[in-house]
Design a protein around this motif. Structure first.
Motif, PDB file in Angstrom:
ATOM      1  N   ARG A  25       0.832  -1.202   0.000  1.00  0.00           N
ATOM      2  CA  ARG A  25       0.000   0.000   0.000  1.00  0.00           C
ATOM      3  C   ARG A  25       0.874   1.263   0.000  1.00  0.00           C
ATOM      4  O   ARG A  25       0.693   2.165  -0.816  1.00  0.00           O
ATOM      5  CB  ARG A  25      -0.924  -0.007   1.228  1.00  0.00           C
ATOM      6  CG  ARG A  25      -2.041   1.004   1.183  1.00  0.00           C
ATOM      7  CD  ARG A  25      -2.837   1.051   2.488  1.00  0.00           C
ATOM      8  NE  ARG A  25      -2.034   1.393   3.669  1.00  0.00           N
ATOM      9  CZ  ARG A  25      -1.575   2.609   3.927  1.00  0.00           C
ATOM     10  NH1 ARG A  25      -1.812   3.609   3.098  1.00  0.00           N
ATOM     11  NH2 ARG A  25      -0.864   2.841   5.019  1.00  0.00           N
ATOM     12  N   ARG A  26       1.853   1.291   0.888  1.00  0.00           N
ATOM     13  CA  ARG A  26       2.649   2.519   1.016  1.00  0.00           C
ATOM     14  C   ARG A  26       3.596   2.733  -0.165  1.00  0.00           C
ATOM     15  O   ARG A  26       3.827   3.861  -0.584  1.00  0.00           O
ATOM     16  CB  ARG A  26       3.412   2.512   2.345  1.00  0.00           C
ATOM     17  CG  ARG A  26       2.485   2.951   3.482  1.00  0.00           C
ATOM     18  CD  ARG A  26       3.104   2.826   4.839  1.00  0.00           C
ATOM     19  NE  ARG A  26       4.260   3.684   5.052  1.00  0.00           N
ATOM     20  CZ  ARG A  26       4.966   3.684   6.178  1.00  0.00           C
ATOM     21  NH1 ARG A  26       4.621   2.875   7.169  1.00  0.00           N
ATOM     22  NH2 ARG A  26       6.003   4.465   6.311  1.00  0.00           N
ATOM     23  N   THR A  27       4.155   1.634  -0.694  1.00  0.00           N
ATOM     24  CA  THR A  27       5.078   1.828  -1.823  1.00  0.00           C
ATOM     25  C   THR A  27       4.312   2.243  -3.084  1.00  0.00           C
ATOM     26  O   THR A  27       4.761   3.122  -3.809  1.00  0.00           O
ATOM     27  CB  THR A  27       5.918   0.564  -2.115  1.00  0.00           C
ATOM     28  OG1 THR A  27       5.056  -0.562  -2.139  1.00  0.00           O
ATOM     29  CG2 THR A  27       7.000   0.344  -1.092  1.00  0.00           C
ATOM     30  N   THR A  28       3.155   1.625  -3.319  1.00  0.00           N
ATOM     31  CA  THR A  28       2.415   1.997  -4.532  1.00  0.00           C
ATOM     32  C   THR A  28       1.885   3.442  -4.412  1.00  0.00           C
ATOM     33  O   THR A  28       1.845   4.169  -5.400  1.00  0.00           O
ATOM     34  CB  THR A  28       1.250   1.031  -4.832  1.00  0.00           C
ATOM     35  OG1 THR A  28       0.510   0.813  -3.638  1.00  0.00           O
ATOM     36  CG2 THR A  28       1.738  -0.294  -5.366  1.00  0.00           C
ATOM     37  N   ALA A  29       1.535   3.840  -3.176  1.00  0.00           N
ATOM     38  CA  ALA A  29       1.088   5.227  -2.978  1.00  0.00           C
ATOM     39  C   ALA A  29       2.217   6.187  -3.348  1.00  0.00           C
ATOM     40  O   ALA A  29       1.983   7.239  -3.968  1.00  0.00           O
ATOM     41  CB  ALA A  29       0.650   5.453  -1.533  1.00  0.00           C
ATOM     42  N   GLU A  54       3.044 -15.619  -1.702  1.00  0.00           N
ATOM     43  CA  GLU A  54       1.672 -15.675  -2.229  1.00  0.00           C
ATOM     44  C   GLU A  54       1.046 -14.278  -2.222  1.00  0.00           C
ATOM     45  O   GLU A  54       0.428 -13.860  -3.204  1.00  0.00           O
ATOM     46  CB  GLU A  54       0.800 -16.641  -1.420  1.00  0.00           C
ATOM     47  CG  GLU A  54       1.110 -18.121  -1.641  1.00  0.00           C
ATOM     48  CD  GLU A  54       2.384 -18.586  -0.956  1.00  0.00           C
ATOM     49  OE1 GLU A  54       2.753 -17.978   0.078  1.00  0.00           O
ATOM     50  OE2 GLU A  54       3.044 -19.533  -1.451  1.00  0.00           O
ATOM     51  N   LEU A  55       1.237 -13.561  -1.107  1.00  0.00           N
ATOM     52  CA  LEU A  55       0.661 -12.215  -1.004  1.00  0.00           C
ATOM     53  C   LEU A  55       1.257 -11.301  -2.071  1.00  0.00           C
ATOM     54  O   LEU A  55       0.549 -10.525  -2.723  1.00  0.00           O
ATOM     55  CB  LEU A  55       0.942 -11.630   0.386  1.00  0.00           C
ATOM     56  CG  LEU A  55       0.182 -12.268   1.552  1.00  0.00           C
ATOM     57  CD1 LEU A  55       0.685 -11.716   2.886  1.00  0.00           C
ATOM     58  CD2 LEU A  55      -1.304 -11.980   1.406  1.00  0.00           C
ATOM     59  N   LEU A  56       2.553 -11.419  -2.277  1.00  0.00           N
ATOM     60  CA  LEU A  56       3.211 -10.547  -3.257  1.00  0.00           C
ATOM     61  C   LEU A  56       2.828 -10.933  -4.680  1.00  0.00           C
ATOM     62  O   LEU A  56       2.684 -10.082  -5.544  1.00  0.00           O
ATOM     63  CB  LEU A  56       4.733 -10.601  -3.076  1.00  0.00           C
ATOM     64  CG  LEU A  56       5.251  -9.853  -1.843  1.00  0.00           C
ATOM     65  CD1 LEU A  56       6.737 -10.085  -1.650  1.00  0.00           C
ATOM     66  CD2 LEU A  56       4.979  -8.347  -1.977  1.00  0.00           C
ATOM     67  N   GLU A  57       2.654 -12.245  -4.893  1.00  0.00           N
ATOM     68  CA  GLU A  57       2.269 -12.690  -6.232  1.00  0.00           C
ATOM     69  C   GLU A  57       0.883 -12.129  -6.586  1.00  0.00           C
ATOM     70  O   GLU A  57       0.661 -11.617  -7.678  1.00  0.00           O
ATOM     71  CB  GLU A  57       2.272 -14.219  -6.298  1.00  0.00           C
ATOM     72  CG  GLU A  57       1.921 -14.711  -7.685  1.00  0.00           C
ATOM     73  CD  GLU A  57       2.122 -16.206  -7.865  1.00  0.00           C
ATOM     74  OE1 GLU A  57       2.771 -16.856  -7.015  1.00  0.00           O
ATOM     75  OE2 GLU A  57       1.618 -16.736  -8.871  1.00  0.00           O
ATOM     76  N   GLN A  58       0.007 -12.222  -5.586  1.00  0.00           N
ATOM     77  CA  GLN A  58      -1.349 -11.684  -5.774  1.00  0.00           C
ATOM     78  C   GLN A  58      -1.276 -10.191  -6.145  1.00  0.00           C
ATOM     79  O   GLN A  58      -1.923  -9.743  -7.096  1.00  0.00           O
ATOM     80  CB  GLN A  58      -2.068 -11.815  -4.434  1.00  0.00           C
ATOM     81  CG  GLN A  58      -3.490 -12.242  -4.525  1.00  0.00           C
ATOM     82  CD  GLN A  58      -4.020 -12.477  -3.104  1.00  0.00           C
ATOM     83  OE1 GLN A  58      -3.577 -11.851  -2.137  1.00  0.00           O
ATOM     84  NE2 GLN A  58      -4.966 -13.380  -2.991  1.00  0.00           N
ATOM     85  N   ALA A  59      -0.459  -9.459  -5.392  1.00  0.00           N
ATOM     86  CA  ALA A  59      -0.324  -8.021  -5.646  1.00  0.00           C
ATOM     87  C   ALA A  59       0.264  -7.777  -7.033  1.00  0.00           C
ATOM     88  O   ALA A  59      -0.195  -6.894  -7.766  1.00  0.00           O
ATOM     89  CB  ALA A  59       0.564  -7.389  -4.573  1.00  0.00           C
ATOM     90  N   ALA A  60       1.259  -8.609  -7.403  1.00  0.00           N
ATOM     91  CA  ALA A  60       1.924  -8.412  -8.703  1.00  0.00           C
ATOM     92  C   ALA A  60       0.985  -8.717  -9.861  1.00  0.00           C
ATOM     93  O   ALA A  60       1.123  -8.169 -10.946  1.00  0.00           O
ATOM     94  CB  ALA A  60       3.171  -9.282  -8.784  1.00  0.00           C
ATOM     95  N   ARG A  61       0.028  -9.614  -9.606  1.00  0.00           N
ATOM     96  CA  ARG A  61      -0.921  -9.944 -10.682  1.00  0.00           C
ATOM     97  C   ARG A  61      -1.983  -8.861 -10.845  1.00  0.00           C
ATOM     98  O   ARG A  61      -2.653  -8.792 -11.863  1.00  0.00           O
ATOM     99  CB  ARG A  61      -1.588 -11.296 -10.405  1.00  0.00           C
ATOM    100  CG  ARG A  61      -0.605 -12.439 -10.593  1.00  0.00           C
ATOM    101  CD  ARG A  61      -1.272 -13.786 -10.563  1.00  0.00           C
ATOM    102  NE  ARG A  61      -0.261 -14.836 -10.504  1.00  0.00           N
ATOM    103  CZ  ARG A  61       0.490 -15.226 -11.512  1.00  0.00           C
ATOM    104  NH1 ARG A  61       0.359 -14.651 -12.683  1.00  0.00           N
ATOM    105  NH2 ARG A  61       1.391 -16.173 -11.368  1.00  0.00           N
ATOM    106  N   GLN A  62      -2.144  -8.042  -9.782  1.00  0.00           N
ATOM    107  CA  GLN A  62      -3.141  -6.976  -9.876  1.00  0.00           C
ATOM    108  C   GLN A  62      -2.562  -5.661 -10.376  1.00  0.00           C
ATOM    109  O   GLN A  62      -3.267  -4.829 -10.913  1.00  0.00           O
ATOM    110  CB  GLN A  62      -3.772  -6.750  -8.499  1.00  0.00           C
ATOM    111  CG  GLN A  62      -4.837  -7.793  -8.187  1.00  0.00           C
ATOM    112  CD  GLN A  62      -5.173  -7.827  -6.711  1.00  0.00           C
ATOM    113  OE1 GLN A  62      -4.794  -6.944  -5.950  1.00  0.00           O
ATOM    114  NE2 GLN A  62      -5.885  -8.869  -6.293  1.00  0.00           N
ATOM    115  N   ASP A  63      -1.284  -5.463 -10.127  1.00  0.00           N
ATOM    116  CA  ASP A  63      -0.668  -4.174 -10.461  1.00  0.00           C
ATOM    117  C   ASP A  63       0.545  -4.420 -11.351  1.00  0.00           C
ATOM    118  O   ASP A  63       1.517  -5.037 -10.924  1.00  0.00           O
ATOM    119  CB  ASP A  63      -0.248  -3.476  -9.153  1.00  0.00           C
ATOM    120  CG  ASP A  63       0.218  -2.054  -9.391  1.00  0.00           C
ATOM    121  OD1 ASP A  63       0.667  -1.746 -10.513  1.00  0.00           O
ATOM    122  OD2 ASP A  63       0.147  -1.243  -8.446  1.00  0.00           O
ATOM    123  N   PRO A  64       0.490  -3.949 -12.591  1.00  0.00           N
ATOM    124  CA  PRO A  64       1.596  -4.230 -13.528  1.00  0.00           C
ATOM    125  C   PRO A  64       2.921  -3.609 -13.112  1.00  0.00           C
ATOM    126  O   PRO A  64       3.966  -3.956 -13.646  1.00  0.00           O
ATOM    127  CB  PRO A  64       1.100  -3.617 -14.844  1.00  0.00           C
ATOM    128  CG  PRO A  64       0.025  -2.668 -14.478  1.00  0.00           C
ATOM    129  CD  PRO A  64      -0.578  -3.150 -13.202  1.00  0.00           C
TER     130      PRO A  64
END
Ligand code: UDP
Ligand code: MG
Length: 339
Positions: A25-29, A54-64
């Protein structure tokens, strides 16, 4: 500036499931707030055993903009940072810890310094929030290393820093196994500047650096940037020979002129045990350097990637690990290599 600045963050994470959502959340902000782009965050999962990958993979699949590199096992923080540097594509790269002790909100300030013409902007840690004994160890270590090192290493500068593309490329060329990145970064040169930033407490979870790992990092710093410990053996040897020569002269004079025989069994034992201790100690120091030469000559790859996730281009490299590593390795060895 001719084209928009692209910023990459490289973040090693090891068993940080409690911090990951907040970290993303903070890095993408911060990425949102930066001018230019496209920016990216390269997360390097250092063989976590919890839900971090797993959490990071999920995030990476949502945000290019998010990339995940997952190691096949735990290779260590400095190696994870190296893998991050191997895979970033931005004009500038920011290295930071994944536990939010390095505030991502400080990044725009680092980019401002880059725009003033600095190739390296390193953060000097003020007001650490760790225990008093750890702060004391850090304080002594940085000063000791500054005295011992042949490269002028800045005090209290950790890995949190911004590096220009050309600095990253120089670091990629360095083939060494035992990496003390903050030293390598200084070694590269160009214009460098330190900015003081308060080091926060961990956002969640516990430190992944055991006392032993910290000690190893400290040794990597000392043995990679100084040969003073080897010289110390020679200097101590000269002092010991000089002292024993003086004592020999005194003994001859005492025997011939004063008719005294040397006495002192206890003193003899003390000297023998002391000097054998010193001998063994320096044998250990020499061994440390020799061991490091041995490890470098093996020239093993620095890490093995289990999984690489970039949006819509995920690839499990379990089978192709050797190729993946060969590619990383050859890039390290080839000065012109880029992603
Ligand atoms: N870390 C890592 N591999 C390790 C140990 C640590 O990638 O073997 C990561 C960890 O997840 C964190 C950063 O390196 O993002 C710094 O570690 P930590 O916060 O535990 O160290 P400390 O700040 O306590 O010195
Ligand atoms: Mg930390």
């Amino acid at each position: 500036m001719s084209r928009p600045l692209r910023v990459s963050l490289a973040i090693p994470v090891y068993n940080e499931e409690a911090v990951v959502p907040e970290l993303v959340r903070r890095t993408t902000a911060v990425l949102d707030s930066l001018a230019g782009g496209p920016h990216e965050v390269v997360f390097v999962d250092d063989g976590s055993a919890d839900a971090t990958p797993e959490l990071l993979e999920q995030a990476a699949r949502q945000d290019p903009r998010l990339v995940l590199i997952s190691f096949s096992r735990n290779f260590g923080h400095q190696t994870a940072l190296a893998a991050g540097l191997d895979h970033v594509s931005g004009d500038v790269t920011i290295l930071m810890d994944g536990d939010l002790q390095d505030p991502p909100e400080a990044i725009p300030g680092l980019v401002d310094c880059y725009n003033l013409g600095y190739d390296v902007v390193y953060v000097q840690r003020v007001k650490r929030k760790e225990s008093w004994w750890l702060r004391l160890c850090y304080y002594i270590f940085y000063r000791l290393l500054a005295v011992l090192s042949s490269t002028q290493l800045p005090l209290d500068a950790g890995d949190f820093s911004l590096m220009s593309r050309r600095v990253v490329e120089e670091i990629r060329k360095m083939p060494e196994q035992h990496r003390y990145l903050r030293g390598l970064r200084t070694w590269v040169g160009f214009r460098q500047i330190g900015v003081p930033i308060e080091r926060s407490a961990r956002a969640a979870g516990r430190t992944k650096y055991s006392a032993l790992k910290l000690l190893r990092l400290a040794f990597d710093g000392i043995f990679a940037f100084s040969i003073v410990p080897l010289r110390a053996a020679a200097i101590l040897g000269v002092v010991a020979v000089a002292l024993s020569t003086l004592f020999a002269v005194y003994s001859i004079v005492a025997k011939l002129l004063l008719h005294q025989s040397p006495k002192g069994f206890t003193a003899t034992i003390l000297v023998v045990t002391f000097l054998s201790g010193v001998n063994l100690f320096f044998l250990g120091i020499v061994g440390e350097y020799v061991g490091r030469i041995y490890e470098e000559t093996k020239a093993r790859p620095h890490y093995v990637i289990r999984k690489f996730v970039r949006q819509q281009a995920s690839s499990s490299v379990e089978a192709a690990t050797r190729n993946g590593v060969a590619e990383v390795w050859s890039r390290r060895a080839t000065p012109t290599g880029t992603d």
